[in-house]
Scaffold this motif. Sequence first.
Motif, PDB file in Angstrom:
ATOM      1  N   LYS A  41      -6.899  -8.938  -4.191  1.00  0.00           N
ATOM      2  CA  LYS A  41      -7.354  -7.646  -4.703  1.00  0.00           C
ATOM      3  C   LYS A  41      -7.117  -6.485  -3.755  1.00  0.00           C
ATOM      4  O   LYS A  41      -6.997  -5.349  -4.190  1.00  0.00           O
ATOM      5  N   GLU A  42      -7.025  -6.738  -2.459  1.00  0.00           N
ATOM      6  CA  GLU A  42      -6.864  -5.642  -1.497  1.00  0.00           C
ATOM      7  C   GLU A  42      -5.487  -4.963  -1.571  1.00  0.00           C
ATOM      8  O   GLU A  42      -5.319  -3.883  -1.012  1.00  0.00           O
ATOM      9  N   VAL A  43      -4.516  -5.578  -2.243  1.00  0.00           N
ATOM     10  CA  VAL A  43      -3.200  -4.934  -2.364  1.00  0.00           C
ATOM     11  C   VAL A  43      -3.120  -4.014  -3.579  1.00  0.00           C
ATOM     12  O   VAL A  43      -2.140  -3.312  -3.759  1.00  0.00           O
ATOM     13  N   ALA A  44      -4.147  -4.019  -4.391  1.00  0.00           N
ATOM     14  CA  ALA A  44      -4.165  -3.152  -5.577  1.00  0.00           C
ATOM     15  C   ALA A  44      -4.426  -1.711  -5.156  1.00  0.00           C
ATOM     16  O   ALA A  44      -4.981  -1.459  -4.086  1.00  0.00           O
ATOM     17  N   PRO A  45      -4.033  -0.755  -5.997  1.00  0.00           N
ATOM     18  CA  PRO A  45      -4.328   0.651  -5.678  1.00  0.00           C
ATOM     19  C   PRO A  45      -5.836   0.870  -5.562  1.00  0.00           C
ATOM     20  O   PRO A  45      -6.628   0.165  -6.195  1.00  0.00           O
ATOM     21  N   THR A  46      -6.212   1.858  -4.773  1.00  0.00           N
ATOM     22  CA  THR A  46      -7.622   2.208  -4.671  1.00  0.00           C
ATOM     23  C   THR A  46      -8.132   2.659  -6.039  1.00  0.00           C
ATOM     24  O   THR A  46      -7.349   3.074  -6.897  1.00  0.00           O
ATOM     25  N   THR A  47      -9.417   2.593  -6.213  1.00  0.00           N
ATOM     26  CA  THR A  47     -10.029   3.017  -7.472  1.00  0.00           C
ATOM     27  C   THR A  47      -9.690   4.476  -7.767  1.00  0.00           C
ATOM     28  O   THR A  47      -9.380   4.834  -8.912  1.00  0.00           O
ATOM     29  N   GLU A  48      -9.715   5.307  -6.740  1.00  0.00           N
ATOM     30  CA  GLU A  48      -9.407   6.729  -6.917  1.00  0.00           C
ATOM     31  C   GLU A  48      -7.987   6.929  -7.438  1.00  0.00           C
ATOM     32  O   GLU A  48      -7.770   7.715  -8.368  1.00  0.00           O
ATOM     33  N   LEU A  49      -7.026   6.240  -6.847  1.00  0.00           N
ATOM     34  CA  LEU A  49      -5.636   6.379  -7.276  1.00  0.00           C
ATOM     35  C   LEU A  49      -5.446   5.832  -8.686  1.00  0.00           C
ATOM     36  O   LEU A  49      -4.775   6.450  -9.517  1.00  0.00           O
ATOM     37  N   ARG A  50      -6.053   4.698  -8.950  1.00  0.00           N
ATOM     38  CA  ARG A  50      -5.951   4.100 -10.288  1.00  0.00           C
ATOM     39  C   ARG A  50      -6.514   5.042 -11.356  1.00  0.00           C
ATOM     40  O   ARG A  50      -5.906   5.242 -12.409  1.00  0.00           O
ATOM     41  N   VAL A  65       4.826   6.817  -5.247  1.00  0.00           N
ATOM     42  CA  VAL A  65       4.844   7.368  -3.890  1.00  0.00           C
ATOM     43  C   VAL A  65       3.461   7.237  -3.244  1.00  0.00           C
ATOM     44  O   VAL A  65       3.326   6.784  -2.110  1.00  0.00           O
ATOM     45  N   LYS A  66       2.437   7.632  -3.986  1.00  0.00           N
ATOM     46  CA  LYS A  66       1.069   7.578  -3.455  1.00  0.00           C
ATOM     47  C   LYS A  66       0.628   6.132  -3.176  1.00  0.00           C
ATOM     48  O   LYS A  66      -0.027   5.861  -2.169  1.00  0.00           O
ATOM     49  N   TYR A  67       0.969   5.233  -4.066  1.00  0.00           N
ATOM     50  CA  TYR A  67       0.605   3.828  -3.887  1.00  0.00           C
ATOM     51  C   TYR A  67       1.310   3.234  -2.669  1.00  0.00           C
ATOM     52  O   TYR A  67       0.702   2.542  -1.851  1.00  0.00           O
ATOM     53  N   MET A  68       2.582   3.538  -2.513  1.00  0.00           N
ATOM     54  CA  MET A  68       3.326   3.043  -1.355  1.00  0.00           C
ATOM     55  C   MET A  68       2.748   3.610  -0.059  1.00  0.00           C
ATOM     56  O   MET A  68       2.680   2.914   0.948  1.00  0.00           O
ATOM     57  N   GLU A  69       2.301   4.867  -0.104  1.00  0.00           N
ATOM     58  CA  GLU A  69       1.656   5.465   1.070  1.00  0.00           C
ATOM     59  C   GLU A  69       0.356   4.737   1.396  1.00  0.00           C
ATOM     60  O   GLU A  69       0.048   4.485   2.559  1.00  0.00           O
ATOM     61  N   GLU A  70      -0.411   4.396   0.354  1.00  0.00           N
ATOM     62  CA  GLU A  70      -1.647   3.641   0.571  1.00  0.00           C
ATOM     63  C   GLU A  70      -1.356   2.308   1.253  1.00  0.00           C
ATOM     64  O   GLU A  70      -2.054   1.916   2.189  1.00  0.00           O
ATOM     65  N   LEU A  71      -0.337   1.625   0.800  1.00  0.00           N
ATOM     66  CA  LEU A  71      -0.013   0.312   1.349  1.00  0.00           C
ATOM     67  C   LEU A  71       0.506   0.382   2.781  1.00  0.00           C
ATOM     68  O   LEU A  71       0.421  -0.600   3.519  1.00  0.00           O
ATOM     69  N   LYS A  72       1.042   1.530   3.168  1.00  0.00           N
ATOM     70  CA  LYS A  72       1.573   1.695   4.521  1.00  0.00           C
ATOM     71  C   LYS A  72       0.517   2.213   5.496  1.00  0.00           C
ATOM     72  O   LYS A  72       0.676   2.084   6.702  1.00  0.00           O
ATOM     73  N   GLU A  74      -2.949   2.582   7.632  1.00  0.00           N
ATOM     74  CA  GLU A  74      -3.765   1.586   8.331  1.00  0.00           C
ATOM     75  C   GLU A  74      -4.961   1.191   7.477  1.00  0.00           C
ATOM     76  O   GLU A  74      -5.508   1.999   6.751  1.00  0.00           O
ATOM     77  N   GLY A  75      -5.344  -0.040   7.574  1.00  0.00           N
ATOM     78  CA  GLY A  75      -6.520  -0.497   6.861  1.00  0.00           C
ATOM     79  C   GLY A  75      -6.284  -1.809   6.145  1.00  0.00           C
ATOM     80  O   GLY A  75      -5.285  -2.507   6.375  1.00  0.00           O
ATOM     81  N   THR A  76      -7.212  -2.123   5.252  1.00  0.00           N
ATOM     82  CA  THR A  76      -7.179  -3.425   4.596  1.00  0.00           C
ATOM     83  C   THR A  76      -5.985  -3.596   3.669  1.00  0.00           C
ATOM     84  O   THR A  76      -5.470  -4.702   3.531  1.00  0.00           O
ATOM     85  N   GLN A  77      -5.534  -2.513   3.028  1.00  0.00           N
ATOM     86  CA  GLN A  77      -4.384  -2.658   2.134  1.00  0.00           C
ATOM     87  C   GLN A  77      -3.136  -3.061   2.905  1.00  0.00           C
ATOM     88  O   GLN A  77      -2.400  -3.945   2.486  1.00  0.00           O
ATOM     89  N   ALA A  79      -2.908  -4.563   5.867  1.00  0.00           N
ATOM     90  CA  ALA A  79      -3.063  -5.921   6.378  1.00  0.00           C
ATOM     91  C   ALA A  79      -2.909  -6.952   5.260  1.00  0.00           C
ATOM     92  O   ALA A  79      -2.266  -7.988   5.441  1.00  0.00           O
ATOM     93  N   SER A  80      -3.483  -6.662   4.105  1.00  0.00           N
ATOM     94  CA  SER A  80      -3.409  -7.578   2.977  1.00  0.00           C
ATOM     95  C   SER A  80      -1.972  -7.698   2.462  1.00  0.00           C
ATOM     96  O   SER A  80      -1.524  -8.788   2.105  1.00  0.00           O
ATOM     97  N   LEU A  81      -1.254  -6.586   2.423  1.00  0.00           N
ATOM     98  CA  LEU A  81       0.151  -6.616   2.011  1.00  0.00           C
ATOM     99  C   LEU A  81       0.963  -7.484   2.968  1.00  0.00           C
ATOM    100  O   LEU A  81       1.792  -8.292   2.534  1.00  0.00           O
ATOM    101  N   LYS A  82       0.720  -7.347   4.247  1.00  0.00           N
ATOM    102  CA  LYS A  82       1.430  -8.152   5.240  1.00  0.00           C
ATOM    103  C   LYS A  82       1.160  -9.643   5.010  1.00  0.00           C
ATOM    104  O   LYS A  82       2.077 -10.464   5.049  1.00  0.00           O
ATOM    105  N   GLU A  83      -0.100  -9.996   4.746  1.00  0.00           N
ATOM    106  CA  GLU A  83      -0.466 -11.382   4.469  1.00  0.00           C
ATOM    107  C   GLU A  83       0.207 -11.887   3.191  1.00  0.00           C
ATOM    108  O   GLU A  83       0.673 -13.027   3.141  1.00  0.00           O
ATOM    109  N   LEU A  84       0.232 -11.040   2.169  1.00  0.00           N
ATOM    110  CA  LEU A  84       0.871 -11.423   0.907  1.00  0.00           C
ATOM    111  C   LEU A  84       2.362 -11.675   1.103  1.00  0.00           C
ATOM    112  O   LEU A  84       2.899 -12.676   0.617  1.00  0.00           O
ATOM    113  N   LYS A  85       3.033 -10.794   1.812  1.00  0.00           N
ATOM    114  CA  LYS A  85       4.465 -10.979   2.081  1.00  0.00           C
ATOM    115  C   LYS A  85       4.712 -12.292   2.814  1.00  0.00           C
ATOM    116  O   LYS A  85       5.633 -13.038   2.482  1.00  0.00           O
ATOM    117  N   LYS A  86       3.886 -12.576   3.806  1.00  0.00           N
ATOM    118  CA  LYS A  86       4.020 -13.825   4.573  1.00  0.00           C
ATOM    119  C   LYS A  86       3.800 -15.029   3.658  1.00  0.00           C
ATOM    120  O   LYS A  86       4.565 -15.993   3.710  1.00  0.00           O
TER     121      LYS A  86
END
Length: 121
Positions: A41-50, A65-72, A74-77, A79-86
């Motif tokens: 769930k941490e890789v999903a867009p924030t509630t505000e963006l959604r 663009v905004k979602y990709m910025e969120e994923l890049k 710092e924070g849980t998104q 880190a979670s994206l990095k874990e998902l990719k791995k």
Amino acid sequence: MINLKRAYEKPSIEDGIRILVDRIWPRGISKQDLQIDKWWKEVAPTTELRKWFQHDPGKFTEFKVKYMEELKSEGTQKASLKELKKFVKEQKSRPITFIYAVKNQEYNHAIILKEIVEMED
């Protein structure tokens, strides 16, 4: 290769590893019926963006663009994206399916997430 599937579509053996990539649980569906292996769930867009996006096709480019910025950022998104990719990389040739709940199959975050995860670092 990652597949995409709506949560309301029947699970199949071809789905392989089923990963729910929504921040909130899909309405009206039980854990037993959804048959997911992981909930990322941490890789999903924030509630505000959604809420801002509201799956409006006219906003999709800006949403991406905004979602990709969120994923890049710092924070849980990030880190979670990095874990998902791995995790995806470790699965080698096993099929993986990202599960999402929204009706719009052309304009949603799962499409963007698939693109990002499949990109080489």
